[in-house]
Write an enzyme that holds these catalytic residues in place. Structure first.
Site, PDB file in Angstrom:
ATOM      1  N   GLU A 110      26.248  34.396  15.966  1.00  0.00           N
ATOM      2  CA  GLU A 110      27.701  34.202  16.074  1.00  0.00           C
ATOM      3  C   GLU A 110      28.361  34.215  14.687  1.00  0.00           C
ATOM      4  OE1 GLU A 110      29.176  31.380  18.992  1.00  0.00           O
ATOM      5  OE2 GLU A 110      30.498  30.563  17.451  1.00  0.00           O
ATOM      6  N   SER A 122      20.786  36.494  19.520  1.00  0.00           N
ATOM      7  CA  SER A 122      22.152  36.848  19.117  1.00  0.00           C
ATOM      8  C   SER A 122      22.644  35.938  18.000  1.00  0.00           C
ATOM      9  CB  SER A 122      23.083  36.761  20.328  1.00  0.00           C
ATOM     10  OG  SER A 122      23.017  35.471  20.899  1.00  0.00           O
ATOM     11  N   ASP A 165      39.925  25.219  22.098  1.00  0.00           N
ATOM     12  CA  ASP A 165      40.002  23.789  21.789  1.00  0.00           C
ATOM     13  C   ASP A 165      41.449  23.336  21.847  1.00  0.00           C
ATOM     14  OD1 ASP A 165      37.537  22.589  21.491  1.00  0.00           O
ATOM     15  OD2 ASP A 165      37.200  23.615  19.585  1.00  0.00           O
ATOM     16  N   PHE A 180      30.015  17.367  12.926  1.00  0.00           N
ATOM     17  CA  PHE A 180      29.750  18.021  14.207  1.00  0.00           C
ATOM     18  C   PHE A 180      29.598  17.023  15.345  1.00  0.00           C
ATOM     19  CE2 PHE A 180      28.378  21.929  11.877  1.00  0.00           C
ATOM     20  CZ  PHE A 180      29.352  22.730  12.425  1.00  0.00           C
ATOM     21  N   HIS A 182      20.889  31.865  20.807  1.00  0.00           N
ATOM     22  CA  HIS A 182      22.156  32.272  20.188  1.00  0.00           C
ATOM     23  C   HIS A 182      22.289  31.417  18.931  1.00  0.00           C
ATOM     24  CE1 HIS A 182      26.290  33.753  20.049  1.00  0.00           C
ATOM     25  NE2 HIS A 182      26.710  32.524  19.881  1.00  0.00           N
TER      26      HIS A 182
HETATM   27  P1  FAD Z   1      36.694  25.215  30.359  1.00  0.00           P
HETATM   28  O1  FAD Z   1      35.580  25.909  31.039  1.00  0.00           O
HETATM   29  O2  FAD Z   1      38.074  25.465  30.853  1.00  0.00           O
HETATM   30  O3  FAD Z   1      36.390  23.644  30.408  1.00  0.00           O
HETATM   31  C1  FAD Z   1      37.147  22.730  29.623  1.00  0.00           C
HETATM   32  C2  FAD Z   1      37.192  21.372  30.291  1.00  0.00           C
HETATM   33  O4  FAD Z   1      37.966  21.469  31.495  1.00  0.00           O
HETATM   34  C3  FAD Z   1      35.824  20.849  30.727  1.00  0.00           C
HETATM   35  O5  FAD Z   1      35.821  19.452  30.562  1.00  0.00           O
HETATM   36  C4  FAD Z   1      35.744  21.197  32.211  1.00  0.00           C
HETATM   37  O6  FAD Z   1      34.905  20.322  32.938  1.00  0.00           O
HETATM   38  C5  FAD Z   1      37.204  21.031  32.616  1.00  0.00           C
HETATM   39  N1  FAD Z   1      37.613  21.871  33.743  1.00  0.00           N
HETATM   40  C6  FAD Z   1      37.292  23.161  33.981  1.00  0.00           C
HETATM   41  N2  FAD Z   1      37.894  23.582  35.101  1.00  0.00           N
HETATM   42  C7  FAD Z   1      38.627  22.548  35.579  1.00  0.00           C
HETATM   43  C8  FAD Z   1      39.478  22.359  36.711  1.00  0.00           C
HETATM   44  N3  FAD Z   1      39.692  23.334  37.587  1.00  0.00           N
HETATM   45  N4  FAD Z   1      40.073  21.147  36.881  1.00  0.00           N
HETATM   46  C9  FAD Z   1      39.867  20.129  35.988  1.00  0.00           C
HETATM   47  N5  FAD Z   1      39.056  20.264  34.911  1.00  0.00           N
HETATM   48  C10 FAD Z   1      38.456  21.439  34.706  1.00  0.00           C
HETATM   49  N6  FAD Z   1      36.729  27.632  20.748  1.00  0.00           N
HETATM   50  C11 FAD Z   1      37.605  28.429  20.110  1.00  0.00           C
HETATM   51  O7  FAD Z   1      38.735  28.030  19.852  1.00  0.00           O
HETATM   52  N7  FAD Z   1      37.262  29.712  19.747  1.00  0.00           N
HETATM   53  C12 FAD Z   1      36.019  30.232  20.007  1.00  0.00           C
HETATM   54  O8  FAD Z   1      35.745  31.376  19.677  1.00  0.00           O
HETATM   55  C13 FAD Z   1      35.065  29.392  20.663  1.00  0.00           C
HETATM   56  N8  FAD Z   1      33.832  29.835  20.978  1.00  0.00           N
HETATM   57  C14 FAD Z   1      32.952  29.018  21.651  1.00  0.00           C
HETATM   58  C15 FAD Z   1      31.676  29.493  21.992  1.00  0.00           C
HETATM   59  C16 FAD Z   1      30.779  28.685  22.674  1.00  0.00           C
HETATM   60  C17 FAD Z   1      29.417  29.230  23.034  1.00  0.00           C
HETATM   61  C18 FAD Z   1      31.140  27.353  23.013  1.00  0.00           C
HETATM   62  C19 FAD Z   1      30.166  26.456  23.722  1.00  0.00           C
HETATM   63  C20 FAD Z   1      32.395  26.877  22.692  1.00  0.00           C
HETATM   64  C21 FAD Z   1      33.318  27.693  22.014  1.00  0.00           C
HETATM   65  N9  FAD Z   1      34.604  27.253  21.690  1.00  0.00           N
HETATM   66  C22 FAD Z   1      35.483  28.079  21.024  1.00  0.00           C
HETATM   67  C23 FAD Z   1      35.020  25.886  22.016  1.00  0.00           C
HETATM   68  C24 FAD Z   1      35.710  25.827  23.386  1.00  0.00           C
HETATM   69  O9  FAD Z   1      36.887  26.600  23.379  1.00  0.00           O
HETATM   70  C25 FAD Z   1      36.045  24.362  23.637  1.00  0.00           C
HETATM   71  O10 FAD Z   1      34.882  23.609  23.817  1.00  0.00           O
HETATM   72  C26 FAD Z   1      37.050  24.077  24.735  1.00  0.00           C
HETATM   73  O11 FAD Z   1      37.436  22.707  24.633  1.00  0.00           O
HETATM   74  C27 FAD Z   1      36.558  24.329  26.147  1.00  0.00           C
HETATM   75  O12 FAD Z   1      36.427  25.654  26.386  1.00  0.00           O
HETATM   76  P2  FAD Z   1      35.740  26.173  27.759  1.00  0.00           P
HETATM   77  O13 FAD Z   1      35.905  27.642  27.755  1.00  0.00           O
HETATM   78  O14 FAD Z   1      34.396  25.614  27.886  1.00  0.00           O
HETATM   79  O15 FAD Z   1      36.754  25.512  28.803  1.00  0.00           O
END
Ligand code: FAD
Length: 292
Positions: free
Chosen positions: A17, A15, A109, A216, A266
């Site tokens: 991105e 895939s 983020d 990065f 990916h």
């Molecule tokens: P989460 O899964 O919510 O995790 C974030 C943090 O919170 C982690 O440290 C986790 O351990 C912690 N956490 C989770 N659940 C809990 C809980 N219940 N209590 C306490 N802590 C908790 N960003 C963008 O803005 N746009 C994009 O399109 C984008 N695409 C991405 C694609 C990929 C493949 C990846 C790997 C990242 C992408 N990101 C994107 C970045 C991502 O949004 C950031 O890394 C963000 O900081 C975390 O997102 P997450 O969905 O992993 O969050």
């Protein structure tokens, strides 16, 4: 076909991105990239989404064009920090109208979301994942971090939260980029030991320079092995030498991952096709030439 069906069908999933471009010129470039990459028959392409919450329909619209005009299977990234539940439901309605059935559910983020823009309906991606599963009609994936998420106190704590995301309905995971495969293999092992049994697609990106590597590593807190650092230093300022080094490095990484059992790759393309084409062709053992 949904992403999970592709993963279950066996074989490797490949895939690419993309991110939504901001100008007409960049949009034309992306369409050219999409056309060139389509020739490699990717299993899906994904489109990022700004976590600011201001422009979600740029992602929705681009997903629609890639699906309808280009005939590509599309995964829409959806971030939740800056959206209310109602807004998320509206965006999902837009995706359904475009016939998009795959969502990568993300928190976004936090540093891109000004405190006033934060809506507080969602704190974590697992909550969005649960909502999307309740809504129905979507295959949901999630993000994961072989070197741990920068905010997590430990890899173990991060994996425990990842488990919650999978329990909430994430059916596959895509990793943050990494340059040392040992992190991926250890992470997959630890995730499995924690009861996470969904496919984990490794995310790879060929670096285009020493400065980019510094950005990065600072932003994403990922490690850079000595061999990569030295190569980037060695070829700094030599565009062709640097390109070849980067593609060779990522191709070797990709081969090792697939040989070690990764379910596919990916590729973070930054909307460019040349390196992605070369890497996939290297991995598939074909001569690395750009299509005419
Ligand atoms: P989460 O899964 O919510 O995790 C974030 C943090 O919170 C982690 O440290 C986790 O351990 C912690 N956490 C989770 N659940 C809990 C809980 N219940 N209590 C306490 N802590 C908790 N960003 C963008 O803005 N746009 C994009 O399109 C984008 N695409 C991405 C694609 C990929 C493949 C990846 C790997 C990242 C992408 N990101 C994107 C970045 C991502 O949004 C950031 O890394 C963000 O900081 C975390 O997102 P997450 O969905 O992993 O969050």
């Amino acid at each position: 076909m949904r992403v999970t069906e592709r993963l279950k069908a066996g074989g490797r999933v490949f895939s690419f991105e993309f991110y939504p471009p901001k100008t007409a010129e960049d949009t034309a470039k992306l369409f050219n990239t999409a056309l060139e990459l389509k020739a490699l028959s990717p299993d899906f392409v994904s489109v990022t989404n700004s976590s600011s919450g201001v422009t979600p329909y740029r992602t929705v619209a681009l997903c629609g064009v890639l699906k309808v005009q280009f005939g590509l299977e599309v995964v829409a990234h959806l971030t939740c920090l800056a959206h209310t539940r109602e807004e998320i439901a509206e965006i999902c309605g837009g995706l359904k109208k475009m016939d998009i059935a795959n969502i990568l559910a993300l928190r976004g983020d936090a540093h891109n979301v000004e405190s006033g823009a934060r809506r507080r309906d969602y704190d974590h991606a697992s909550q969005l994942t649960a909502d999307l599963k309740k809504t129905g009609g979507f295959t949901v994936g999630g993000a994961c971090y072989p070197e741990k998420h920068p905010e997590a106190p430990s890899l173990e704590a991060d994996i425990a939260h990842l488990k919650e995301k999978v329990s909430a309905g994430a059916e596959y995971l895509i990793t943050q980029l990494f340059f040392d495969n040992a992190f991926y293999f250890k992470f997959v092992e630890k995730a499995a030991a924690a009861g996470i049994n969904v496919p984990i697609l490794p995310g790879l990106m060929p670096l285009t320079g020493y400065k980019q590597m510094q950005n990065f590593t600072q932003m994403m807190k990922v490690s850079v092995p000595d061999a990569l650092r030295k190569g980037l230093e060695r070829w700094d300022g030599d565009k062709d030498g640097l390109y070849k080094f980067s593609v060779d490095y990522a191709s070797a990484q990709a081969r090792e991952l697939l040989e070690g059992g990764a379910p596919g790759l990916h590729l973070y393309t930054l909307n460019r096709s040349k390196a992605a084409i070369a890497i996939l062709k290297n991995v598939k053992g074909e001569p690395a030439q750009r299509p005419a």
